[in-house]
Design a protein around this motif. Sequence first.
Motif, mmCIF file in Angstrom:
data_model
loop_
_atom_site.group_PDB
_atom_site.id
_atom_site.type_symbol
_atom_site.label_atom_id
_atom_site.label_comp_id
_atom_site.label_asym_id
_atom_site.label_seq_id
_atom_site.Cartn_x
_atom_site.Cartn_y
_atom_site.Cartn_z
ATOM 1 N N ASN A 1 0.857 -1.179 0.000
ATOM 2 C CA ASN A 1 0.000 0.000 0.000
ATOM 3 C C ASN A 1 0.898 1.235 0.000
ATOM 4 O O ASN A 1 1.297 1.734 1.049
ATOM 5 C CB ASN A 1 -0.954 0.006 1.194
ATOM 6 C CG ASN A 1 -2.005 1.077 1.029
ATOM 7 O OD1 ASN A 1 -1.687 2.236 0.811
ATOM 8 N ND2 ASN A 1 -3.264 0.684 1.117
ATOM 9 N N GLN B 1 -0.528 4.655 1.626
ATOM 10 C CA GLN B 1 -0.637 4.763 3.081
ATOM 11 C C GLN B 1 0.609 4.259 3.809
ATOM 12 O O GLN B 1 0.658 4.283 5.037
ATOM 13 C CB GLN B 1 -1.878 4.021 3.575
ATOM 14 C CG GLN B 1 -3.139 4.678 3.070
ATOM 15 C CD GLN B 1 -4.388 3.987 3.592
ATOM 16 O OE1 GLN B 1 -4.322 2.943 4.215
ATOM 17 N NE2 GLN B 1 -5.531 4.573 3.331
ATOM 18 N N TYR C 1 2.269 1.125 4.005
ATOM 19 C CA TYR C 1 2.372 -0.151 4.709
ATOM 20 C C TYR C 1 2.431 -1.307 3.723
ATOM 21 O O TYR C 1 2.114 -1.152 2.543
ATOM 22 C CB TYR C 1 1.246 -0.338 5.725
ATOM 23 C CG TYR C 1 -0.137 -0.558 5.159
ATOM 24 C CD1 TYR C 1 -0.570 -1.843 4.813
ATOM 25 C CD2 TYR C 1 -1.025 0.494 5.014
ATOM 26 C CE1 TYR C 1 -1.846 -2.053 4.316
ATOM 27 C CE2 TYR C 1 -2.295 0.291 4.526
ATOM 28 C CZ TYR C 1 -2.712 -0.986 4.179
ATOM 29 O OH TYR C 1 -3.965 -1.187 3.686
ATOM 30 N N GLY D 1 6.157 2.546 12.805
ATOM 31 C CA GLY D 1 4.714 2.417 12.929
ATOM 32 C C GLY D 1 4.379 1.080 13.550
ATOM 33 O O GLY D 1 5.263 0.256 13.785
ATOM 34 N N HIS E 1 1.813 -7.476 9.021
ATOM 35 C CA HIS E 1 1.232 -6.230 8.519
ATOM 36 C C HIS E 1 2.104 -5.124 9.105
ATOM 37 O O HIS E 1 2.032 -4.844 10.311
ATOM 38 C CB HIS E 1 -0.218 -6.092 8.979
ATOM 39 C CG HIS E 1 -0.880 -4.845 8.479
ATOM 40 N ND1 HIS E 1 -0.624 -3.596 9.009
ATOM 41 C CD2 HIS E 1 -1.788 -4.653 7.514
ATOM 42 C CE1 HIS E 1 -1.353 -2.694 8.381
ATOM 43 N NE2 HIS E 1 -2.069 -3.304 7.469
ATOM 44 N N THR F 1 3.342 -1.273 9.188
ATOM 45 C CA THR F 1 3.048 0.123 8.887
ATOM 46 C C THR F 1 4.315 0.937 9.131
ATOM 47 O O THR F 1 4.950 0.789 10.168
ATOM 48 C CB THR F 1 1.919 0.636 9.795
ATOM 49 O OG1 THR F 1 0.777 -0.193 9.606
ATOM 50 C CG2 THR F 1 1.558 2.064 9.461
ATOM 51 N N ASP G 1 11.105 -0.196 3.947
ATOM 52 C CA ASP G 1 9.717 0.251 3.990
ATOM 53 C C ASP G 1 8.979 -0.317 2.793
ATOM 54 O O ASP G 1 9.518 -1.149 2.051
ATOM 55 C CB ASP G 1 9.633 1.779 4.049
ATOM 56 C CG ASP G 1 10.225 2.474 2.833
ATOM 57 O OD1 ASP G 1 10.501 1.809 1.805
ATOM 58 O OD2 ASP G 1 10.409 3.699 2.899
#
Length: 174
Positions: A54, A57, A59, A79, A129, A131, A148
């Motif tokens: 994504n 956003q 993540y 995050g 997951h 972030t 990232d």
Amino acid sequence: MTRPDAQAIPYQGPPLPSVPPDLVVANILDLESFDKRYWVPQAEGVWFRPLLFNVSQGYFVNLLRVRRSGILSRHRHTGPVAATTLKGRWHYLEHEWWAEQGSFSYEPPGDIHTLEVPDGVDETIVLFHVTGAYIYVDPLGEAIATEDVFSKLATAKEYYKSIGLEGYEQQFIR
């Protein structure tokens, strides 16, 4: 009483602007059904299988497959991270808890930890997951590398191109 909006009628209005299409990746829990080429090498004995990048956003979601024991990394999160252990066992040297098959863990932003897979574990697979970014650090917390959604995407893109699956990663971008 049945609410009028609960009837089996699909939405009839116009699509909302700038909404990307849904993404469904089938059979992610059938861990042996994936074509082995889809696992992107990350380090010796470590691979990831992208499920979502994504980029708007910041993540990503992936499966991490580890087929070796020992220290994998020491890192800090910018995050939050959520993890579900699908197979095997792992932990952080800085904490007393262990993540085992069927476990869910939440890692807050700013936490620094050293990921270890113990001896005797043939394979560990975790749904992550992530972030924000991982900041890989030395034992004193000094940054040595960053990862990232953009670097993960670049790694996947380069790998898939090298094995003749150029563009395969595009289906996971939202």
